[in-house]
Design a protein around this motif. Structure first.
Motif, PDB file in Angstrom:
ATOM      1  N   ARG A 355     -19.397  16.231 -14.453  1.00 33.35           N
ATOM      2  CA  ARG A 355     -19.948  17.189 -13.494  1.00 33.35           C
ATOM      3  C   ARG A 355     -20.882  16.540 -12.489  1.00 33.35           C
ATOM      4  O   ARG A 355     -21.413  17.213 -11.614  1.00 33.35           O
ATOM      5  N   VAL A 356     -21.120  15.236 -12.613  1.00 34.40           N
ATOM      6  CA  VAL A 356     -21.958  14.531 -11.636  1.00 34.40           C
ATOM      7  C   VAL A 356     -21.117  14.257 -10.396  1.00 34.40           C
ATOM      8  O   VAL A 356     -20.121  13.543 -10.448  1.00 34.40           O
ATOM      9  N   GLN A 357     -21.535  14.831  -9.286  1.00 40.63           N
ATOM     10  CA  GLN A 357     -20.742  14.766  -8.064  1.00 40.63           C
ATOM     11  C   GLN A 357     -21.129  13.618  -7.148  1.00 40.63           C
ATOM     12  O   GLN A 357     -20.284  13.112  -6.414  1.00 40.63           O
ATOM     13  N   ALA A 358     -22.393  13.217  -7.165  1.00 44.12           N
ATOM     14  CA  ALA A 358     -22.847  12.153  -6.269  1.00 44.12           C
ATOM     15  C   ALA A 358     -24.127  11.552  -6.842  1.00 44.12           C
ATOM     16  O   ALA A 358     -24.886  12.227  -7.543  1.00 44.12           O
ATOM     17  N   VAL A 359     -24.356  10.268  -6.527  1.00 40.24           N
ATOM     18  CA  VAL A 359     -25.518   9.533  -7.006  1.00 40.24           C
ATOM     19  C   VAL A 359     -26.226   8.918  -5.801  1.00 40.24           C
ATOM     20  O   VAL A 359     -25.570   8.420  -4.872  1.00 40.24           O
ATOM     21  N   ASN A 378     -26.343  14.866  -7.968  1.00 34.66           N
ATOM     22  CA  ASN A 378     -25.894  16.245  -7.813  1.00 34.66           C
ATOM     23  C   ASN A 378     -25.029  16.594  -9.020  1.00 34.66           C
ATOM     24  O   ASN A 378     -24.107  15.835  -9.357  1.00 34.66           O
ATOM     25  N   VAL A 379     -25.341  17.700  -9.675  1.00 33.66           N
ATOM     26  CA  VAL A 379     -24.606  18.120 -10.862  1.00 33.66           C
ATOM     27  C   VAL A 379     -24.020  19.495 -10.614  1.00 33.66           C
ATOM     28  O   VAL A 379     -24.749  20.452 -10.305  1.00 33.66           O
ATOM     29  N   ALA A 380     -22.712  19.625 -10.727  1.00 30.60           N
ATOM     30  CA  ALA A 380     -22.065  20.924 -10.599  1.00 30.60           C
ATOM     31  C   ALA A 380     -22.373  21.773 -11.828  1.00 30.60           C
ATOM     32  O   ALA A 380     -22.450  21.270 -12.944  1.00 30.60           O
ATOM     33  N   GLY A 381     -22.545  23.070 -11.607  1.00 30.46           N
ATOM     34  CA  GLY A 381     -22.817  23.978 -12.715  1.00 30.46           C
ATOM     35  C   GLY A 381     -24.275  24.335 -12.852  1.00 30.46           C
ATOM     36  O   GLY A 381     -24.621  25.239 -13.613  1.00 30.46           O
ATOM     37  N   TYR A 382     -25.167  23.670 -12.098  1.00 31.08           N
ATOM     38  CA  TYR A 382     -26.600  23.975 -12.152  1.00 31.08           C
ATOM     39  C   TYR A 382     -27.016  24.691 -10.867  1.00 31.08           C
ATOM     40  O   TYR A 382     -27.997  24.344 -10.229  1.00 31.08           O
ATOM     41  N   GLN A 383     -26.276  25.728 -10.505  1.00 27.90           N
ATOM     42  CA  GLN A 383     -26.584  26.429  -9.267  1.00 27.90           C
ATOM     43  C   GLN A 383     -27.981  27.029  -9.282  1.00 27.90           C
ATOM     44  O   GLN A 383     -28.661  27.089  -8.260  1.00 27.90           O
ATOM     45  N   ASP A 384     -28.442  27.491 -10.449  1.00 26.00           N
ATOM     46  CA  ASP A 384     -29.719  28.196 -10.523  1.00 26.00           C
ATOM     47  C   ASP A 384     -30.895  27.265 -10.770  1.00 26.00           C
ATOM     48  O   ASP A 384     -32.043  27.673 -10.620  1.00 26.00           O
ATOM     49  N   ASN A 505     -24.223  21.682  -4.221  1.00 25.00           N
ATOM     50  CA  ASN A 505     -25.636  21.846  -3.890  1.00 25.00           C
ATOM     51  C   ASN A 505     -26.486  20.856  -4.679  1.00 25.00           C
ATOM     52  O   ASN A 505     -26.292  20.674  -5.877  1.00 25.00           O
ATOM     53  N   GLY A 506     -27.431  20.243  -4.006  1.00 28.59           N
ATOM     54  CA  GLY A 506     -28.289  19.271  -4.658  1.00 28.59           C
ATOM     55  C   GLY A 506     -28.993  18.402  -3.643  1.00 28.59           C
ATOM     56  O   GLY A 506     -28.787  18.526  -2.418  1.00 28.59           O
ATOM     57  N   PRO A 507     -29.835  17.492  -4.104  1.00 30.41           N
ATOM     58  CA  PRO A 507     -30.619  16.660  -3.190  1.00 30.41           C
ATOM     59  C   PRO A 507     -29.835  15.526  -2.546  1.00 30.41           C
ATOM     60  O   PRO A 507     -30.322  14.910  -1.595  1.00 30.41           O
ATOM     61  N   VAL A 508     -28.657  15.222  -3.037  1.00 34.21           N
ATOM     62  CA  VAL A 508     -27.891  14.077  -2.537  1.00 34.21           C
ATOM     63  C   VAL A 508     -26.916  14.559  -1.467  1.00 34.21           C
ATOM     64  O   VAL A 508     -26.070  15.430  -1.732  1.00 34.21           O
ATOM     65  N   SER A 509     -27.024  13.981  -0.275  1.00 34.63           N
ATOM     66  CA  SER A 509     -26.137  14.322   0.845  1.00 34.63           C
ATOM     67  C   SER A 509     -25.553  13.038   1.420  1.00 34.63           C
ATOM     68  O   SER A 509     -26.150  12.406   2.314  1.00 34.63           O
TER      69      SER A 509
END
Length: 554
Positions: A355-359, A378-384, A505-509
């Motif tokens: 579920r880790v999408q980006a580092v 960025n981890v998928a599934g931690y929307q909240d 969604n997450g801090p990594v872009s």
């Protein structure tokens, strides 16, 4: 009646066994008290406005109301009792209707007084199960169980509060069911870790760094030296005195952040530097501009309500860095990557590598001499609760950072992963096989255009940038959500474009700016093919095999 002989040893009481309930069960009765502390902020605010002097700039109507309440002390006491009693009463009603249960297919929760809710998290959609202990709950031995599932916003389940043993039992059972361990055992095959996690998976990289031009320049991509033998799962989690019906999966510690390094990293941060130099700037302003001391005091007093929130926010930043990184430990198990950290609020969470999408690797100028890095994901599934799980390494050496990447991506798809990643972190231009940014980008980025570049391996795309603050992004091909290519009017004039890898969604872009237009178009086409191929061949078992949890064909 026979009296027990005090000299005779008494049989020890059996340790309690915690089980995940299969019938509808309420949360612990203490939940309304643990969750109702916000009401005391109202009483505290009244007292604050009462004792605050007039020159702080508080609203006059609020100050007058507070003075009136303070003069009527009896009414203050009765009002406080009423507010607290009302909060406890509402909390009690909510506790009465808040129930949960676990089945072989899902974990369910139903709650609500006026508006009923019935949530069902299917086990095949469970992404992670975290045990969180805020300060008050930690003191009395309670915890919050958070279940994250693959879904939209507010799709997770939070059970506030359970006894720590009950939370651990539910967590272990959920992860075991979600991973299919019980089903695999019923079919006659062992899906658990048999003994210790194999060192062969990490020994394929050098165990010690090979210095090239300085300490930590070319460290091992991952090291087996920091790994230790598997200990009892419950004990390693710091669990309660007792047993759980389903034992936690064994784990191995990979790295740990020393408290001394964490404190030094906070001191070597730009906010701390600004605080330390603030008196110098104030003194310089007083020396340059003819400002009387009384005027400074008056301005400071009149703007107190502006300065105090800013100061509290700054202190909150330091506290979040200290509390979030305190005791930070990373380990691996068949459930995934286990992270434990926290000072006042402890958190034990499981991050599924799939579920880790980006580092993102990040290094500020103040950390460069010590070669420290911060790793976020960025981890998928931690929307909240994305912010709570975004840190994979708050501060660590280069080798720690490379080991953190190995946890997420054991196979980088490169014959020399250590050298490739090290050049990605510190290189410039086309070093390390990177496609550099064209010289035409100097108009937009005169200081750091030499540090920008992109490179794709067989398993991931790497993007680097930064001069004062170095950043390097790694996106596994199979985790690419979508791709984008943008070009503004000035970029079109200079023949450059911006390439974007869209993540969750997450801090990594991950963004590669000002690439040559031809390079950007070629990268867009090639990355789309690599992403499709990566999704086709990637399975969770490949990660488990690569980190030595299981053998091929197990």
């Amino acid at each position: 009646m026979t009296q027990p002989d005090p000299a005779r040893p008494q049989p020890a009481r059996p340790a309690p066994v915690y089980r995940a309930p299969r019938e509808w069960t309420r949360l612990h009765p203490v939940s309304p008290l643990l969750g109702g502390w916000a009401v005391f902020g109202v009483v505290g605010s009244i007292a604050l406005y009462n004792v605050a002097p007039d020159w702080v700039g508080a609203d006059e109507e609020l100050v007058q109301a507070a003075h009136w309440l303070w003069r009527s002390l009896l009414w203050v006491i009765l009002g406080a009792v009423l507010i607290v009693g009302l909060a406890i009463g509402i909390g009690y009603l909510q506790w009465r209707v808040d129930e949960y249960r676990l089945s072989d297919e899902a974990i369910e929760q139903r709650k609500g007084i006026l508006f009923k809710q019935h949530k069902q998290a299917r086990l095949d959609r469970v992404q992670a199960v975290d045990v969180v202990q805020p300060l008050l709950a930690r003191i009395f031995g309670f915890a919050v169980l958070k279940v994250e599932v693959a879904g939209g916003e507010n799709s997770g389940i939070a059970l506030e509060y359970l006894r720590l043993g009950d939370a651990e039992a539910m967590r272990n059972e959920l992860l075991a069911l979600a991973a299919g361990v019980k089903r695999a055992k019923a079919e006659g095959r062992d899906a658990s870790v048999n003994a210790v996690l194999s060192d062969d998976a990490v020994a394929k990289f050098p165990a010690q760094p090979t210095p090239v031009g300085g300490e930590g320049e070319n460290p091992a991509y991952a090291s087996a030296a920091s790994l230790r033998d598997v200990t009892d799962g419950l004990r390693s989690l710091g669990g309660p005195a007792g047993l759980t019906e389903t034992a936690a999966a064994p784990e191995r510690e990979v790295y740990k952040v020393p408290i001394g390094r964490l404190l030094q990293s906070i001191v070597l941060s730009w906010p701390f530097l600004w605080i330390c130099t603030l008196p110098l700037w104030v003194g310089l302003a007083v020396w340059i501009f003819p400002i009387e001391f009384n005027e400074i005091v008056a301005v400071a007093g009149a703007s107190l309500f502006t300065v105090v929130p800013a100061a509290l926010g700054l202190l909150g930043y330091f506290w979040s860095q200290l509390s979030g990184g305190f005791g930070f430990t990373a380990a691996i198990s068949e459930d995934g990557i286990r992270l434990r950290h926290g000072l006042t609020e402890t958190r034990r969470q499981t991050v599924p590598p799939g579920r880790v999408q980006a580092v993102q690797f990040q290094q500020s100028l103040l950390w460069r001499k010590k070669d420290w890095w911060r790793v976020t994901i960025n981890v998928a599934g931690y929307q909240d609760d994305q912010a709570a799980v975004s840190t994979l390494l708050p501060v660590g050496t280069r080798q720690d950072a490379l080991t953190a990447l190995w946890l997420v991506l054991p196979d980088l798809g490169d014959p020399d992963p250590a050298g490739t990643v090290s050049l990605a972190l510190s290189g410039t231009g086309d070093e390390g096989g990177f496609t550099p940014v064209t010289r035409r980008a100097r108009l937009f980025d005169p200081w750091q255009w030499r540090h920008r570049g992109v490179r794709a391996t067989d398993r991931a795309l790497m993007i680097r940038r930064g001069w004062l603050v170095r950043d390097m992004f790694v996106v596994p091909h199979e985790r690419t959500q979508s791709l984008g290519l943008t070009q503004g009017p000035l970029q079109r004039w200079r023949g450059v474009a911006t390439f974007t890898v869209h993540s969750t969604n997450g801090p990594v872009s991950p963004v590669a700016q000002h690439l040559d237009m031809a390079d950007a178009v070629a990268l867009l086409d090639a990355q789309a093919l690599r992403a499709a191929e990566g999704r086709r061949r990637q399975t969770p078992e490949q990660w488990m095999t690569a980190v030595g949890i299981r053998e091929d064909g197990a």
